[in-house]
Design an enzyme around this catalytic site. Sequence first.
Site, short mmCIF file in Angstrom:
data_model
loop_
_atom_site.label_atom_id
_atom_site.label_comp_id
_atom_site.label_asym_id
_atom_site.label_seq_id
_atom_site.Cartn_x
_atom_site.Cartn_y
_atom_site.Cartn_z
N HIS A 76 0.70 -1.28 -0.18
CA HIS A 76 -0.14 0.09 0.02
C HIS A 76 0.67 1.29 -0.15
O HIS A 76 0.35 2.34 -0.27
CB HIS A 76 -1.02 -0.04 1.13
CG HIS A 76 -0.25 0.34 2.46
ND1 HIS A 76 -0.15 -0.81 3.22
CD2 HIS A 76 -0.07 1.57 3.09
CE1 HIS A 76 0.31 -0.17 4.52
NE2 HIS A 76 0.44 0.97 4.35
N ASP A 122 -0.15 -7.99 2.12
CA ASP A 122 0.49 -6.51 1.83
C ASP A 122 2.03 -6.36 1.82
O ASP A 122 2.43 -5.82 2.84
CB ASP A 122 -0.10 -5.62 2.94
CG ASP A 122 0.09 -4.21 2.74
OD1 ASP A 122 0.66 -3.47 1.81
OD2 ASP A 122 -0.18 -3.38 3.71
N GLN A 209 1.38 6.26 11.96
CA GLN A 209 1.57 6.93 10.71
C GLN A 209 2.86 7.25 10.21
O GLN A 209 3.92 7.94 11.04
CB GLN A 209 0.57 8.05 10.58
CG GLN A 209 -0.62 8.07 10.79
CD GLN A 209 -1.37 9.24 11.59
OE1 GLN A 209 -0.96 9.99 12.01
NE2 GLN A 209 -2.92 9.04 11.73
N GLY A 210 3.20 6.67 9.43
CA GLY A 210 4.64 6.85 8.47
C GLY A 210 5.63 5.58 9.00
O GLY A 210 6.77 5.59 8.48
N ASP A 211 5.08 4.59 9.49
CA ASP A 211 5.82 3.38 9.65
C ASP A 211 5.45 2.30 8.86
O ASP A 211 5.87 1.08 8.79
CB ASP A 211 5.57 2.88 11.37
CG ASP A 211 6.10 3.78 12.11
OD1 ASP A 211 7.08 4.48 12.09
OD2 ASP A 211 5.51 4.19 13.06
N SER A 212 4.30 2.43 7.94
CA SER A 212 3.94 1.51 7.21
C SER A 212 5.11 0.95 6.47
O SER A 212 5.97 1.65 6.02
CB SER A 212 2.66 2.13 6.21
OG SER A 212 1.92 1.90 6.61
#
Length: 267
Positions: A76, A122, A209-212
């Site tokens: 993603h 994913d 948020q930002g660690d995906s």
Amino acid sequence: MNKRTTRLAILGAAVAVGALAISTASLPASAADADPGINVVGGTPADEGEYPWMVRLSMGCGGSLLTDQIVLTAAHCVDATGPDTSITASYGSVDLDSPDVVDYQSEYVHVSPTYASSGIDDWALIKLSEPVADAQLLAIAETGDYDEGPFEIMGWGADSEGGSQQQYLLKAEVPFVPDAECADAYGADLDPDTMLCAGVPEGGIDTCQGDSGGPMIARTEAGDPVQVGVVSWGQGCARPGYPGVYTQVSNAAAEILAAADELATVA
């Protein structure tokens, strides 16, 4: 639940101990309507060289070096399979402003075919335009032997749900959450065959948020790191009753390694 495009940061005060974040990319079915946060809330700053295979990607995701020229991240976080020179991969220090950080440009992206068709599995691979100098690599789990933790999570994501990205890499430890317990939180959005859950029931420790795309690791009996998960999605950041959800690497390992071999030959 939104994906943790900005998913892993660790909550904190003076040292920016913050929360990891979840990407807002498309999730499975109804998960796409959930909150876009998940972070390493409750973590501490990583020591220089502690996670030497970590990569920060320019779209606001994390990744790990699978080979000296291939980064493993979340599907993603990227677009489609094919040539792509738009991504910058930063490598070399826990401090993104360090002069030791070197930037590498992407050349080609491979997205998990299953993710492209159904939204599960994913994971994605990014081939860089040149090998990383003095690369330190992270092995992936090829069996489920390490899938029940304990786990380590790390990243440069937001320091709170909806917060700012971090300059320094943050880390935390999280326990395994059984599939049945995780399904109590996420219902049919959870695919236990391809997803792995981790977190504490009371919340407070998570990616954000930002660690995906960043790795979740376990340790072998010898203490060596092995990647068991890819930061994928969840409900908010470190919320009670909502563990982080990670791509289960052992389930996809054969396909990941085969794709990496094929990607190595792409001109």
